[in-house]
Scaffold this motif. Sequence first.
Motif, PDB file in Angstrom:
ATOM      1  N   VAL A  35       0.018  -2.264  -4.896  1.00 49.39           N
ATOM      2  CA  VAL A  35       0.721  -2.784  -5.963  1.00 49.39           C
ATOM      3  C   VAL A  35       0.772  -4.341  -5.484  1.00 49.39           C
ATOM      4  O   VAL A  35       1.050  -4.534  -4.081  1.00 49.39           O
ATOM      5  CB  VAL A  35       2.182  -2.394  -5.773  1.00 49.39           C
ATOM      6  CG1 VAL A  35       3.256  -2.986  -6.575  1.00 49.39           C
ATOM      7  CG2 VAL A  35       1.910  -0.803  -6.169  1.00 49.39           C
ATOM      8  N   PHE A  36       0.660  -5.339  -6.409  1.00 48.79           N
ATOM      9  CA  PHE A  36       0.813  -6.562  -6.079  1.00 48.79           C
ATOM     10  C   PHE A  36       1.023  -7.495  -7.489  1.00 48.79           C
ATOM     11  O   PHE A  36       1.251  -6.684  -8.418  1.00 48.79           O
ATOM     12  CB  PHE A  36      -0.658  -7.225  -5.236  1.00 48.79           C
ATOM     13  CG  PHE A  36      -1.833  -6.784  -6.402  1.00 48.79           C
ATOM     14  CD1 PHE A  36      -2.362  -7.872  -7.377  1.00 48.79           C
ATOM     15  CD2 PHE A  36      -2.493  -5.648  -6.253  1.00 48.79           C
ATOM     16  CE1 PHE A  36      -3.330  -7.649  -8.179  1.00 48.79           C
ATOM     17  CE2 PHE A  36      -3.611  -5.327  -6.999  1.00 48.79           C
ATOM     18  CZ  PHE A  36      -4.025  -6.135  -8.009  1.00 48.79           C
ATOM     19  N   ALA A  37       1.216  -8.769  -7.436  1.00 52.99           N
ATOM     20  CA  ALA A  37       1.421  -9.659  -8.263  1.00 52.99           C
ATOM     21  C   ALA A  37       0.273 -10.626  -8.620  1.00 52.99           C
ATOM     22  O   ALA A  37      -0.364 -11.098  -7.525  1.00 52.99           O
ATOM     23  CB  ALA A  37       2.834 -10.311  -8.266  1.00 52.99           C
ATOM     24  N   VAL A  52       0.921  -1.332  -0.156  1.00 56.12           N
ATOM     25  CA  VAL A  52      -0.002  -0.008  -0.057  1.00 56.12           C
ATOM     26  C   VAL A  52       0.754   1.335  -0.109  1.00 56.12           C
ATOM     27  O   VAL A  52       1.800   1.306   0.745  1.00 56.12           O
ATOM     28  CB  VAL A  52      -0.970   0.023   0.973  1.00 56.12           C
ATOM     29  CG1 VAL A  52      -2.040   1.321   1.095  1.00 56.12           C
ATOM     30  CG2 VAL A  52      -1.859  -1.361   1.243  1.00 56.12           C
ATOM     31  N   ALA A  53       0.691   2.038  -0.969  1.00 57.57           N
ATOM     32  CA  ALA A  53       1.426   3.405  -0.931  1.00 57.57           C
ATOM     33  C   ALA A  53       0.117   4.358  -0.938  1.00 57.57           C
ATOM     34  O   ALA A  53      -0.886   4.078  -1.100  1.00 57.57           O
ATOM     35  CB  ALA A  53       2.053   3.576  -2.281  1.00 57.57           C
ATOM     36  N   ALA A  65      -0.589  -2.263 -10.570  1.00 56.05           N
ATOM     37  CA  ALA A  65      -0.623  -1.232  -9.552  1.00 56.05           C
ATOM     38  C   ALA A  65      -2.396  -0.631  -9.883  1.00 56.05           C
ATOM     39  O   ALA A  65      -2.860  -0.403 -11.003  1.00 56.05           O
ATOM     40  CB  ALA A  65       0.186  -0.171  -9.878  1.00 56.05           C
ATOM     41  N   VAL A  66      -2.732  -0.439  -8.727  1.00 56.57           N
ATOM     42  CA  VAL A  66      -4.196   0.082  -8.826  1.00 56.57           C
ATOM     43  C   VAL A  66      -4.373   1.118  -7.997  1.00 56.57           C
ATOM     44  O   VAL A  66      -3.702   1.419  -6.904  1.00 56.57           O
ATOM     45  CB  VAL A  66      -5.160  -0.978  -8.161  1.00 56.57           C
ATOM     46  CG1 VAL A  66      -6.513  -0.439  -8.092  1.00 56.57           C
ATOM     47  CG2 VAL A  66      -5.338  -2.221  -9.114  1.00 56.57           C
ATOM     48  N   VAL A  92      -6.701   3.866  -5.795  1.00 55.26           N
ATOM     49  CA  VAL A  92      -8.030   3.731  -4.902  1.00 55.26           C
ATOM     50  C   VAL A  92      -8.229   5.063  -4.431  1.00 55.26           C
ATOM     51  O   VAL A  92      -7.647   6.017  -3.672  1.00 55.26           O
ATOM     52  CB  VAL A  92      -7.999   3.093  -3.466  1.00 55.26           C
ATOM     53  CG1 VAL A  92      -9.005   2.776  -2.888  1.00 55.26           C
ATOM     54  CG2 VAL A  92      -7.058   1.759  -3.965  1.00 55.26           C
ATOM     55  N   ILE A  93      -9.313   5.812  -5.013  1.00 55.20           N
ATOM     56  CA  ILE A  93      -9.675   7.087  -4.988  1.00 55.20           C
ATOM     57  C   ILE A  93     -10.863   7.010  -3.907  1.00 55.20           C
ATOM     58  O   ILE A  93     -11.879   6.334  -4.107  1.00 55.20           O
ATOM     59  CB  ILE A  93     -10.223   7.514  -6.275  1.00 55.20           C
ATOM     60  CG1 ILE A  93      -9.092   7.612  -7.315  1.00 55.20           C
ATOM     61  CG2 ILE A  93     -10.534   9.230  -6.082  1.00 55.20           C
ATOM     62  CD1 ILE A  93      -9.359   8.010  -8.831  1.00 55.20           C
ATOM     63  N   ASN A  94     -10.651   7.811  -2.916  1.00 52.33           N
ATOM     64  CA  ASN A  94     -11.976   7.815  -1.780  1.00 52.33           C
ATOM     65  C   ASN A  94     -13.284   8.222  -2.707  1.00 52.33           C
ATOM     66  O   ASN A  94     -13.470   9.465  -3.352  1.00 52.33           O
ATOM     67  CB  ASN A  94     -11.409   9.015  -0.861  1.00 52.33           C
ATOM     68  CG  ASN A  94     -10.259   8.704  -0.087  1.00 52.33           C
ATOM     69  OD1 ASN A  94      -9.976   7.533   0.174  1.00 52.33           O
ATOM     70  ND2 ASN A  94      -9.645   9.508   0.519  1.00 52.33           N
ATOM     71  N   HIS A  95     -14.276   7.395  -2.298  1.00 48.46           N
ATOM     72  CA  HIS A  95     -15.581   7.710  -2.907  1.00 48.46           C
ATOM     73  C   HIS A  95     -15.339   7.725  -4.332  1.00 48.46           C
ATOM     74  O   HIS A  95     -16.470   7.881  -4.949  1.00 48.46           O
ATOM     75  CB  HIS A  95     -16.076   8.932  -2.280  1.00 48.46           C
ATOM     76  CG  HIS A  95     -16.186   8.980  -0.964  1.00 48.46           C
ATOM     77  ND1 HIS A  95     -16.776   8.178   0.116  1.00 48.46           N
ATOM     78  CD2 HIS A  95     -15.432  10.073  -0.151  1.00 48.46           C
ATOM     79  CE1 HIS A  95     -16.199   8.616   1.149  1.00 48.46           C
ATOM     80  NE2 HIS A  95     -15.465   9.694   1.239  1.00 48.46           N
ATOM     81  N   GLY A  96     -14.378   7.303  -4.945  1.00 52.29           N
ATOM     82  CA  GLY A  96     -14.523   7.066  -6.428  1.00 52.29           C
ATOM     83  C   GLY A  96     -13.944   5.765  -7.108  1.00 52.29           C
ATOM     84  O   GLY A  96     -13.790   5.770  -8.426  1.00 52.29           O
ATOM     85  N   GLY A  97     -13.846   4.792  -6.192  1.00 54.79           N
ATOM     86  CA  GLY A  97     -13.606   3.536  -6.840  1.00 54.79           C
ATOM     87  C   GLY A  97     -12.339   3.060  -7.048  1.00 54.79           C
ATOM     88  O   GLY A  97     -11.407   3.887  -6.581  1.00 54.79           O
ATOM     89  N   LEU A  98     -12.291   2.053  -8.052  1.00 56.98           N
ATOM     90  CA  LEU A  98     -10.754   1.766  -8.252  1.00 56.98           C
ATOM     91  C   LEU A  98     -10.594   1.745  -9.713  1.00 56.98           C
ATOM     92  O   LEU A  98     -11.301   1.893 -10.440  1.00 56.98           O
ATOM     93  CB  LEU A  98     -10.815   0.195  -7.741  1.00 56.98           C
ATOM     94  CG  LEU A  98     -11.057  -0.331  -6.516  1.00 56.98           C
ATOM     95  CD1 LEU A  98     -11.102  -1.638  -6.027  1.00 56.98           C
ATOM     96  CD2 LEU A  98     -10.037   0.310  -5.269  1.00 56.98           C
ATOM     97  N   GLN A  99      -9.157   2.323  -9.935  1.00 53.71           N
ATOM     98  CA  GLN A  99      -8.696   2.245 -11.210  1.00 53.71           C
ATOM     99  C   GLN A  99      -7.227   1.815 -11.534  1.00 53.71           C
ATOM    100  O   GLN A  99      -6.471   1.900 -10.790  1.00 53.71           O
ATOM    101  CB  GLN A  99      -8.573   3.896 -11.794  1.00 53.71           C
ATOM    102  CG  GLN A  99      -7.962   4.182 -12.977  1.00 53.71           C
ATOM    103  CD  GLN A  99      -7.952   5.695 -13.256  1.00 53.71           C
ATOM    104  OE1 GLN A  99      -7.982   6.260 -12.195  1.00 53.71           O
ATOM    105  NE2 GLN A  99      -7.550   6.179 -14.375  1.00 53.71           N
ATOM    106  N   LEU A 100      -7.270   0.951 -12.619  1.00 53.61           N
ATOM    107  CA  LEU A 100      -5.959   0.115 -12.812  1.00 53.61           C
ATOM    108  C   LEU A 100      -5.134   1.209 -13.461  1.00 53.61           C
ATOM    109  O   LEU A 100      -5.314   1.965 -14.392  1.00 53.61           O
ATOM    110  CB  LEU A 100      -6.256  -0.991 -14.174  1.00 53.61           C
ATOM    111  CG  LEU A 100      -5.095  -1.547 -14.473  1.00 53.61           C
ATOM    112  CD1 LEU A 100      -4.519  -2.618 -13.205  1.00 53.61           C
ATOM    113  CD2 LEU A 100      -5.490  -2.638 -15.439  1.00 53.61           C
TER     114      LEU A 100
END
Length: 559
Positions: A442-444, A430-431, A475-476, A478-486
């Motif tokens: 960030v993960f594999a 997590v960053a 890498a993804v 994570v936007i607060n209240h905005g979902g997830l974006q690749l």
Amino acid sequence: MAQVRTAAALGVQWLGVVLLILLLLRVGATATVADPQASCPAEGCRPSGAFALNSDIPGLTTGVAVKWTVTVASDTVPELSRLGCVTCQNGLVCPTRRGYVSLDYTTSGKTLWRYDNLTTPTLPILDFFGDVIGTNGNFLIKIDSDGQVQKPIIHFWNDLAPMYSVQLARDFLLLLVSRTGLLLTYDYNGIPQASLFIRDEIEGVNGTFLPVAQPVIYGNRSYILMQFAPDSPVPDYKANVLGLQRLYAIDILDRMAKCISPVWYVNFEREVCPPHDSRRKQCQLSGEMYSSTVLVHRSTVYVSLGRPLADCECTTTAGNKESAGTLWAFKDLGNTSTLLFKNNCSVSSLSLYDDDVWETLLPVEPRRVRGRHALLKPLMTGVRAREVVLWAATEQRITGYSTHNGSILHELNVSKLLNVSCRITSKVMVARSADGRSERLVFAAATTTTTQQCCASGSHHGGRWDNSSRSLVVAVDVINHGGLQLLWTVPAPTGSRVVGQIANVMLAQHAGLGDVHNKGKRKENLGVEGKPSSEAAKILLVAMAVSDTTEQIFAIGDK
């Protein structure tokens, strides 16, 4: 307990540990790519086990690419050592089957030194100068940044393998935890302080509690998940004691007596079948299958429980592994604890963005600042606590939980995100963005089917993935209240899978480690006060990839 000679000499040789404390002081602060302390110097990147990166990630504007790949061993690393690598400004060190290898991350990953006399080591602690403290359960060693082993090598009086990775507590104390049940502490001079087995009598059965998860530390308090192991065979009517697990809160103190002091514990009772039960299910449980995890953030402890460490367990639904786990959160109140929430879910790893600057220096109760720690009290003014998310990963998905009540805030199905059937193989790191508005994961992930499509639509830097590639680093955002974006994906070495933690390190212009071996000169290369300009600073992510025949290390950075 250990053979220790010339303690005065050790005091000089091991002094680099002091500088590691200063490094960990900065680890919790929000960092940018110009932060010279961008690093992951131990398992979990900090004593709390948060797997948090103290810098943003590369590739946000330029895209990412594999900068270099090196094969460090022609045989694969053992399961117990598949933990990734550790980094600091002056070093990159990874475990191998036979010991440790140090690589020059600033150039092409060339080998700086190797130590091949430590079979199946854990992840070491890496101090600011690139010096290493590591163990395999038989020996505790200190290797300086140019590969010289500092004498004496500490030989444990008994075989303590397998071990968990070394952790660092406040007051410069090293905590070593053996899976055989022995807890050890050493001071930063390499001098043994204390040892302890935790024994108890449960329903008339005597036994020892054995650690089943990597220990974590907040200040001087360690949290260790253990399971009861009877001294002798247990009759059928007492088979329930086989599944008893406990979370122990244990103070690690620099004093003359009771240096390792259990304070409180929480029981987790698990149903385990007696030998003649018709529901008996044989389980081949190795060190990698405990799947229990502990993480501490300030004074809240998060515990994910996997299957019990026993030769069988009761199951009402055959093969239903998803319902076997639970996620718990406890508030540490000092001498006791209270339950915050419990979720029924199966979890393989936990991570959390930890911005607590004082985690290694303050007592468990930060309001009670006394003695030399009172000097830090004025500095606490204005330290702003940010909302954090507890990330829990399984092989297929990542779920973000509220750290207050355990409610679900985010859900990520990795196969849907990447548009390919896959499973997570590494820790989830997590960053946080430099402006603090979003978190990055960030993960594999490794594919489970053959496909040519590597990324979902909307990926900025995805591209195609050929049939021979089997693993990706992802890498993804994570936007607060905005979902997830690749954000991006990058292929790992062909035929391998990425394991353990993915570490961050700063790549500064003109800071080549391969040509610089003395510590003073390294500092000069970094510019005024050891801090490079933002234009010269780049972040690399370093990962371990393993196959049946090789161990490879590779670095990801800006194109």
